[in-house]
Enzyme design. Structure first.
Site, PDB file in Angstrom:
ATOM      1  N   SER A  42       0.816   0.613 -15.653  1.00 17.63           N
ATOM      2  CA  SER A  42       2.140   0.101 -15.320  1.00 17.63           C
ATOM      3  C   SER A  42       2.505  -1.189 -16.047  1.00 17.63           C
ATOM      4  CB  SER A  42       2.269  -0.098 -13.809  1.00 17.63           C
ATOM      5  OG  SER A  42       2.137   1.134 -13.130  1.00 17.63           O
ATOM      6  N   HIS A  94       3.149  -5.816 -12.823  1.00 18.95           N
ATOM      7  CA  HIS A  94       4.388  -5.308 -13.413  1.00 18.95           C
ATOM      8  C   HIS A  94       5.192  -6.464 -14.003  1.00 18.95           C
ATOM      9  CE1 HIS A  94       4.440  -1.580 -10.525  1.00 18.95           C
ATOM     10  NE2 HIS A  94       3.330  -1.674 -11.235  1.00 18.95           N
TER      11      HIS A  94
END
Length: 356
Positions: free
Chosen positions: A234, A291
Site C-alpha cells: 500500500s 499510506h
C-alpha cells in the site's frame, strides 16, 4: 500525401505515401474500430466506436455514408484515412482521451504532425511516445511476484516485524506480503491502473517513486508505531497515486481536465490517509500512517523526477524544493529509526541484566 477535396465534401485519396510512423499510428486507430478484424469497418462498428465518445448514432451514420466511397457497406483502410482526415475533430478526441487524461508526453524538440490541405493537421506526438518499455515489464513482473509469493505463503521471512529490524531486507520485502486476497487484489489493481500508464512514458522514474514509497512508508510505520508489524504494498501504491498529482502539477496545461483529476486524487488521498489516520489511527490491519508516508514520498519525488513537457522557471524551483524536502525528511526518518533501534537494544540489555 495528396488529397482531392470533392464537391460533396468528401476526400478522395490520389496517393497514399505514408511514412512508417504515420502508417503505424493510423493503422492502430483503424484496428480499434475494426472489432471483428475483417479489415473493413462496418456501420455498426463505427456507430459503436463513436458512441463511446458520445456521438449520436445519426451523426455516426452520416460519417459512414460520406466515407464509404465505393458503397460496398464497409470502410477500408484508404477510405478510413480519408475519413480520419476529414473528420479529424471526432477521432482526435477518441484516440487522445486516454493518453491526455493519464499520460503526459515526453518533451520533444519538434512537433509531429500529418500536414493536410487548408493547413489542418492531426498531432500524434502524445501517442508516439507511449510505449511498453522495460520499466512497464518490471512493474508487471513485480505484481505477478506478489501474487505468487502470497499463494505460496512465503510471508514469514518477508514481512516487516518490529522485533526483527536488524534484518534490513524487511524494510523492502514487506510489499510481497498481504493480509488477505482482497488486500492483495486492491494493491495489484491500483499498481496496474496507476503505475503502468506512468511507466509507459516516464520509464524508470516510476520505479524510483515506487521504491521511495516503500521505504518512506515503512519508516513512517516503524517510527510512529515501533511495536507493530507491516504487510502489503500500500505505501508504494499511494506513491504511484500521488505521483499522478505531481504529473498534473508539472504539466497542468497539457493534461486534460487537470482540475477535475487533481480534485479527485486529492480528495481520495486526503480522506484515505490523513482523515482516516486521525479518526482510526492504525486500527485493525490497516496502516494508515504508512499510506501517508508513501503518499508524501510519491508527491515529493514525483515533482522532482517526472518528465515535464514545458519547463518553466518556477517549476525548476518547485522540483528542487521537493527534492530538498524529501532528502531532509529521509535524513530525519533514518536518524530517528537508528535512535529507536539503539534505545530498544539498550532497554533489552537492561532487562536481560535485571533477570540475570
Amino acid at each position: 500525401m495528396a488529397y482531392e477535396i470533392t464537391q460533396s465534401n468528401s476526400i478522395k485519396a490520389e496517393s497514399m505515401e505514408l511514412d512508417v510512423d504515420e502508417k503505424i499510428y493510423i493503422r492502430s486507430i483503424f484496428n480499434k474500430c475494426d472489432r471483428n478484424g475483417n479489415h473493413f469497418i462496418s456501420k455498426d462498428e463505427l456507430i459503436c466506436t463513436l458512441h463511446i465518445e458520445d456521438v449520436s448514432p445519426e451523426a455516426a451514420e452520416f460519417v459512414f455514408e460520406r466515407s464509404d466511397q465505393d458503397r460496398n457497406g464497409g470502410i477500408d483502410f484508404q477510405e478510413f484515412v480519408a475519413m480520419l482526415l476529414l473528420y479529424q475533430a471526432i477521432f482526435q478526441r477518441y484516440v487522445r482521451r486516454y493518453v491526455r487524461l493519464f499520460i503526459v508526453p515526453r518533451p520533444t524538440k519538434g512537433t509531429c504532425k500529418i500536414t493536410l490541405v487548408k493547413r489542418r493537421s492531426i498531432s500524434y506526438c502524445y501517442e508516439k511516445f507511449v510505449s511498453f518499455n522495460i520499466s512497464t515489464l518490471i512493474l508487471v513482473l513485480l505484481s505477478m511476484t506478489q501474487v505468487i509469493l502470497y499463494l505460496a505463503n512465503c510471508q514469514e521471512w518477508l514481512k516487516f516485524e518490529h522485533d526483527k529490524k536488524k534484518q534490513l531486507w524487511r524494510y523492502f520485502t514487506f510489499i510481497f506480503t498481504h493480509n488477505d486476497v482482497e488486500h492483495l487484489m486492491i494493491n495489484i489493481s491500483i499498481q496496474f491502473l496507476a503505475g503502468i500508464p506512468l511507466t509507459m512514458v516516464h520509464g524508470w522514474r516510476v520505479l524510483v517513486i515506487y521504491l521511495a514509497g516503500v521505504v518512506t512508508g515503512c519508516l513512517f510505520q516503524s517510527i510512529c508505531y515501533p511495536l507493530e508489524n507491516l504487510k502489503g504494498a500500500s505505501p508504494a501504491v499511494y506513491a504511484l497515486i500521488t505521483a499522478h498529482m505531481s504529473k498534473i502539477f508539472l504539466n497542468f496545461s497539457e493534461v486534460t481536465q487537470a482540475v477535475a483529476q487533481l480534485v479527485v486524487i486529492t480528495v481520495f488521498t486526503v480522506f484515505d490517509t490523513v482523515l482516516n489516520y486521525f479518526a482510526y489511527r492504525n486500527s485493525g490491519k490497516t496502516s494508515y500512517i504508512s499510506h501517508l508516508g508513501g503518499g508524501i514520498a510519491g508527491l515529493l519525488v514525483g515533482t522532482f523526477i517526472l518528465r515535464n513537457v514545458n519547463v518553466f522557471h518556477f517549476e525548476r524551483i518547485l522540483g528542487a524544493t521537493a527534492l530538498i524536502l524529501y532528502v531532509v525528511m529521509m535524513i530525519g526518518l533514518v536518524g530517528q529509526e537508528l535512535l529507536q533501534l539503539l534505545d530498544i537494544r539498550k532497554a533489552y540489555s537492561e532487562i536481560r541484566g535485571v533477570y540475570q
